[in-house]
Write a protein that holds these residues in place. Sequence first.
Motif, PDB file in Angstrom:
ATOM      1  N   ALA A 180     -38.232  43.358 -18.333  1.00  0.00           N
ATOM      2  CA  ALA A 180     -36.820  43.055 -18.674  1.00  0.00           C
ATOM      3  C   ALA A 180     -35.672  43.661 -17.804  1.00  0.00           C
ATOM      4  O   ALA A 180     -34.620  43.619 -17.689  1.00  0.00           O
ATOM      5  CB  ALA A 180     -36.418  43.526 -19.941  1.00  0.00           C
ATOM      6  N   ARG A 181     -36.481  44.191 -16.602  1.00  0.00           N
ATOM      7  CA  ARG A 181     -35.578  45.022 -15.572  1.00  0.00           C
ATOM      8  C   ARG A 181     -34.675  44.219 -14.847  1.00  0.00           C
ATOM      9  O   ARG A 181     -35.114  43.098 -14.380  1.00  0.00           O
ATOM     10  CB  ARG A 181     -36.395  45.673 -14.532  1.00  0.00           C
ATOM     11  N   ALA A 182     -33.496  44.267 -15.203  1.00  0.00           N
ATOM     12  CA  ALA A 182     -32.327  43.328 -14.620  1.00  0.00           C
ATOM     13  C   ALA A 182     -32.028  43.630 -13.240  1.00  0.00           C
ATOM     14  O   ALA A 182     -31.507  42.682 -12.305  1.00  0.00           O
ATOM     15  CB  ALA A 182     -31.167  43.447 -15.594  1.00  0.00           C
ATOM     16  N   GLU A 183     -32.423  44.761 -12.585  1.00  0.00           N
ATOM     17  CA  GLU A 183     -32.196  45.208 -11.147  1.00  0.00           C
ATOM     18  C   GLU A 183     -33.418  45.604 -10.392  1.00  0.00           C
ATOM     19  O   GLU A 183     -34.502  46.088 -11.145  1.00  0.00           O
ATOM     20  CB  GLU A 183     -30.970  46.058 -10.943  1.00  0.00           C
ATOM     21  N   ARG A 184     -33.483  45.357  -9.289  1.00  0.00           N
ATOM     22  CA  ARG A 184     -34.420  45.983  -8.305  1.00  0.00           C
ATOM     23  C   ARG A 184     -33.908  46.250  -7.217  1.00  0.00           C
ATOM     24  O   ARG A 184     -32.834  46.065  -6.650  1.00  0.00           O
ATOM     25  CB  ARG A 184     -35.784  45.116  -8.145  1.00  0.00           C
ATOM     26  N   LEU A 185     -34.556  47.582  -6.536  1.00  0.00           N
ATOM     27  CA  LEU A 185     -34.046  47.874  -5.012  1.00  0.00           C
ATOM     28  C   LEU A 185     -35.002  47.429  -3.882  1.00  0.00           C
ATOM     29  O   LEU A 185     -36.155  47.715  -4.122  1.00  0.00           O
ATOM     30  CB  LEU A 185     -34.290  49.589  -5.240  1.00  0.00           C
ATOM     31  N   ILE A 186     -34.307  47.144  -2.957  1.00  0.00           N
ATOM     32  CA  ILE A 186     -34.750  46.787  -1.651  1.00  0.00           C
ATOM     33  C   ILE A 186     -34.493  47.686  -0.698  1.00  0.00           C
ATOM     34  O   ILE A 186     -33.331  47.931  -0.371  1.00  0.00           O
ATOM     35  CB  ILE A 186     -34.536  45.587  -1.338  1.00  0.00           C
ATOM     36  N   VAL A 187     -35.420  48.594  -0.272  1.00  0.00           N
ATOM     37  CA  VAL A 187     -34.890  49.641   0.899  1.00  0.00           C
ATOM     38  C   VAL A 187     -35.966  49.820   1.993  1.00  0.00           C
ATOM     39  O   VAL A 187     -36.841  48.918   2.076  1.00  0.00           O
ATOM     40  CB  VAL A 187     -34.929  51.246   0.124  1.00  0.00           C
ATOM     41  N   SER A 188     -35.378  50.429   3.067  1.00  0.00           N
ATOM     42  CA  SER A 188     -36.119  50.671   4.083  1.00  0.00           C
ATOM     43  C   SER A 188     -35.480  51.762   4.934  1.00  0.00           C
ATOM     44  O   SER A 188     -34.374  52.248   4.539  1.00  0.00           O
ATOM     45  CB  SER A 188     -36.194  49.444   5.313  1.00  0.00           C
ATOM     46  N   VAL A 189     -36.206  52.492   5.835  1.00  0.00           N
ATOM     47  CA  VAL A 189     -35.774  53.583   6.668  1.00  0.00           C
ATOM     48  C   VAL A 189     -35.693  53.180   8.098  1.00  0.00           C
ATOM     49  O   VAL A 189     -36.518  52.383   8.573  1.00  0.00           O
ATOM     50  CB  VAL A 189     -36.728  54.567   6.548  1.00  0.00           C
ATOM     51  N   PHE A 218     -31.468  52.603   4.269  1.00  0.00           N
ATOM     52  CA  PHE A 218     -30.509  51.490   3.816  1.00  0.00           C
ATOM     53  C   PHE A 218     -31.044  50.653   2.885  1.00  0.00           C
ATOM     54  O   PHE A 218     -32.500  50.627   2.875  1.00  0.00           O
ATOM     55  CB  PHE A 218     -29.771  50.901   5.143  1.00  0.00           C
ATOM     56  N   GLY A 219     -30.261  49.896   2.057  1.00  0.00           N
ATOM     57  CA  GLY A 219     -31.031  49.075   0.875  1.00  0.00           C
ATOM     58  C   GLY A 219     -29.901  48.361   0.185  1.00  0.00           C
ATOM     59  O   GLY A 219     -28.608  48.725   0.696  1.00  0.00           O
ATOM     60  N   SER A 220     -30.469  47.656  -0.729  1.00  0.00           N
ATOM     61  CA  SER A 220     -29.489  46.939  -1.663  1.00  0.00           C
ATOM     62  C   SER A 220     -30.063  46.786  -3.003  1.00  0.00           C
ATOM     63  O   SER A 220     -31.183  47.169  -3.325  1.00  0.00           O
ATOM     64  CB  SER A 220     -29.324  45.597  -1.089  1.00  0.00           C
ATOM     65  N   VAL A 221     -29.185  46.757  -4.039  1.00  0.00           N
ATOM     66  CA  VAL A 221     -29.388  46.555  -5.452  1.00  0.00           C
ATOM     67  C   VAL A 221     -29.400  44.899  -5.632  1.00  0.00           C
ATOM     68  O   VAL A 221     -28.536  44.306  -5.473  1.00  0.00           O
ATOM     69  CB  VAL A 221     -28.452  47.203  -6.360  1.00  0.00           C
ATOM     70  N   GLU A 222     -30.540  44.302  -6.105  1.00  0.00           N
ATOM     71  CA  GLU A 222     -30.871  43.054  -6.211  1.00  0.00           C
ATOM     72  C   GLU A 222     -30.735  42.567  -7.924  1.00  0.00           C
ATOM     73  O   GLU A 222     -31.389  43.162  -8.475  1.00  0.00           O
ATOM     74  CB  GLU A 222     -32.372  42.417  -5.984  1.00  0.00           C
ATOM     75  N   ARG A 223     -29.518  41.764  -8.175  1.00  0.00           N
ATOM     76  CA  ARG A 223     -29.319  41.741  -9.350  1.00  0.00           C
ATOM     77  C   ARG A 223     -29.972  40.179  -9.854  1.00  0.00           C
ATOM     78  O   ARG A 223     -30.321  39.300  -9.006  1.00  0.00           O
ATOM     79  CB  ARG A 223     -27.875  41.728  -9.835  1.00  0.00           C
ATOM     80  N   ASP A 224     -30.196  40.131 -11.115  1.00  0.00           N
ATOM     81  CA  ASP A 224     -30.459  38.622 -11.574  1.00  0.00           C
ATOM     82  C   ASP A 224     -30.066  38.372 -12.879  1.00  0.00           C
ATOM     83  O   ASP A 224     -29.025  39.101 -13.131  1.00  0.00           O
ATOM     84  CB  ASP A 224     -32.196  38.812 -11.738  1.00  0.00           C
ATOM     85  N   ALA A 225     -30.365  37.110 -13.560  1.00  0.00           N
ATOM     86  CA  ALA A 225     -29.695  36.732 -14.542  1.00  0.00           C
ATOM     87  C   ALA A 225     -29.716  37.675 -15.697  1.00  0.00           C
ATOM     88  O   ALA A 225     -28.688  37.476 -16.745  1.00  0.00           O
ATOM     89  CB  ALA A 225     -30.401  35.397 -14.953  1.00  0.00           C
ATOM     90  N   ALA A 226     -30.709  38.675 -15.794  1.00  0.00           N
ATOM     91  CA  ALA A 226     -30.644  39.727 -16.972  1.00  0.00           C
ATOM     92  C   ALA A 226     -29.840  40.780 -16.710  1.00  0.00           C
ATOM     93  O   ALA A 226     -29.506  41.435 -17.629  1.00  0.00           O
ATOM     94  CB  ALA A 226     -32.113  40.144 -17.214  1.00  0.00           C
ATOM     95  N   THR A 227     -28.948  40.916 -15.627  1.00  0.00           N
ATOM     96  CA  THR A 227     -28.054  42.018 -15.656  1.00  0.00           C
ATOM     97  C   THR A 227     -26.849  41.916 -16.262  1.00  0.00           C
ATOM     98  O   THR A 227     -26.269  40.596 -16.304  1.00  0.00           O
ATOM     99  CB  THR A 227     -27.598  41.859 -14.024  1.00  0.00           C
ATOM    100  N   ASN A 282     -21.035  43.155 -17.434  1.00  0.00           N
ATOM    101  CA  ASN A 282     -20.012  44.082 -17.106  1.00  0.00           C
ATOM    102  C   ASN A 282     -20.683  45.176 -16.245  1.00  0.00           C
ATOM    103  O   ASN A 282     -19.708  46.344 -16.419  1.00  0.00           O
ATOM    104  CB  ASN A 282     -19.428  44.636 -18.661  1.00  0.00           C
ATOM    105  N   ARG A 283     -21.692  45.107 -15.737  1.00  0.00           N
ATOM    106  CA  ARG A 283     -22.401  46.151 -14.991  1.00  0.00           C
ATOM    107  C   ARG A 283     -22.021  46.043 -13.512  1.00  0.00           C
ATOM    108  O   ARG A 283     -22.699  45.280 -12.877  1.00  0.00           O
ATOM    109  CB  ARG A 283     -23.924  46.265 -15.186  1.00  0.00           C
ATOM    110  N   ASN A 284     -20.980  46.590 -13.031  1.00  0.00           N
ATOM    111  CA  ASN A 284     -20.393  46.218 -11.924  1.00  0.00           C
ATOM    112  C   ASN A 284     -20.378  47.891 -10.789  1.00  0.00           C
ATOM    113  O   ASN A 284     -19.807  47.724  -9.823  1.00  0.00           O
ATOM    114  CB  ASN A 284     -19.063  45.884 -11.725  1.00  0.00           C
ATOM    115  N   LEU A 334     -31.128  55.624 -16.320  1.00  0.00           N
ATOM    116  CA  LEU A 334     -31.895  55.344 -15.194  1.00  0.00           C
ATOM    117  C   LEU A 334     -32.095  53.763 -15.302  1.00  0.00           C
ATOM    118  O   LEU A 334     -32.863  53.169 -16.346  1.00  0.00           O
ATOM    119  CB  LEU A 334     -33.251  55.934 -15.176  1.00  0.00           C
ATOM    120  N   VAL A 335     -31.948  53.009 -14.276  1.00  0.00           N
ATOM    121  CA  VAL A 335     -32.169  51.365 -14.493  1.00  0.00           C
ATOM    122  C   VAL A 335     -33.459  51.182 -13.712  1.00  0.00           C
ATOM    123  O   VAL A 335     -34.258  50.314 -14.264  1.00  0.00           O
ATOM    124  CB  VAL A 335     -30.730  50.870 -13.736  1.00  0.00           C
ATOM    125  N   THR A 336     -33.552  51.496 -12.771  1.00  0.00           N
ATOM    126  CA  THR A 336     -34.869  51.369 -11.930  1.00  0.00           C
ATOM    127  C   THR A 336     -35.152  52.277 -10.837  1.00  0.00           C
ATOM    128  O   THR A 336     -34.102  52.897 -10.470  1.00  0.00           O
ATOM    129  CB  THR A 336     -34.684  49.988 -11.285  1.00  0.00           C
TER     130      THR A 336
END
Length: 261
Positions: free
Chosen positions: A23-32, A51-60, A63-65, A209-211
């Motif tokens: 059910a995780r609504a976010e995932r992290l994409i990272v690299s060095v 550097f990286g980004s927070v990938e959101r989906d429909a389950a996010t 109001n989580r901004n 802790l989200v992910t």
Amino acid sequence: MIARAFIANFLAALLMLLPGGAARAERLIVSVSNHRVTVTPNYSGEELVLFGSVERDAATPANRNAYDLVVTVLGPRADMVTRRKERKFGIWINTDYRQFLQVPSYLALFANRPFDQVTSPEIARRQQIGLNNVLLTQRVGTDYADVVPDDAFRSAFIRLRTQRGLYREDPSAVTFLTPTLFRTGIPLPAEVPIGTYEVEIKLFANGALVTKTETAFEIVKVGFEQFVATSARQNGLIYGLVTAALALMCGWSASIVFRKD
């Protein structure tokens, strides 16, 4: 059959609720910026960029901004010793010591704001957020344990490693470029230990802790330093003989120079 189907559905729903479940609504994409750092004889340190980004989906949740991010960098582990010195009869002598077992040779913790604002003290201790919460196992007599943060040996160990740039924490090192894009620098001092470095990235929202995710990079020696290190490891006898011969040659050269003066 119905009971079995009910149990299966219940377990699936329970996994959806657990941290790290589907059910995780976010995932992290990272690299060095560099996954392999080479250390040469004239290496003076550098800084990697994560550097990286927070990938959101429909389950996010809608109001989580706003997010918080904690980055932990762990160098190769090793046993280390911290000694206490006291002045007796005009000289400094070792009076006591504490052995630290398989602790990180390099340790850095970064966040986008003070750690105590990211999450609760209980979660911070459980997730080892901040130097005071990192587990540093020690040999205390016949016991093996971590101790309170203000223990004299623990404090001295962290202080000495910090002075050399090998332990650090910076609650303002992570920068969110947008609400979901982030970066941080990873300073590597001149005496950075050789080996594999683990990088743990943890995402928080409203203190929870989200992910989390992980990446890694490697620091290796090249050139003459690597040749010497490999020779010492693989051909100890030959390395010892060559070292002794070089020492004798250097001593002879020094004596020649001295006589000329």
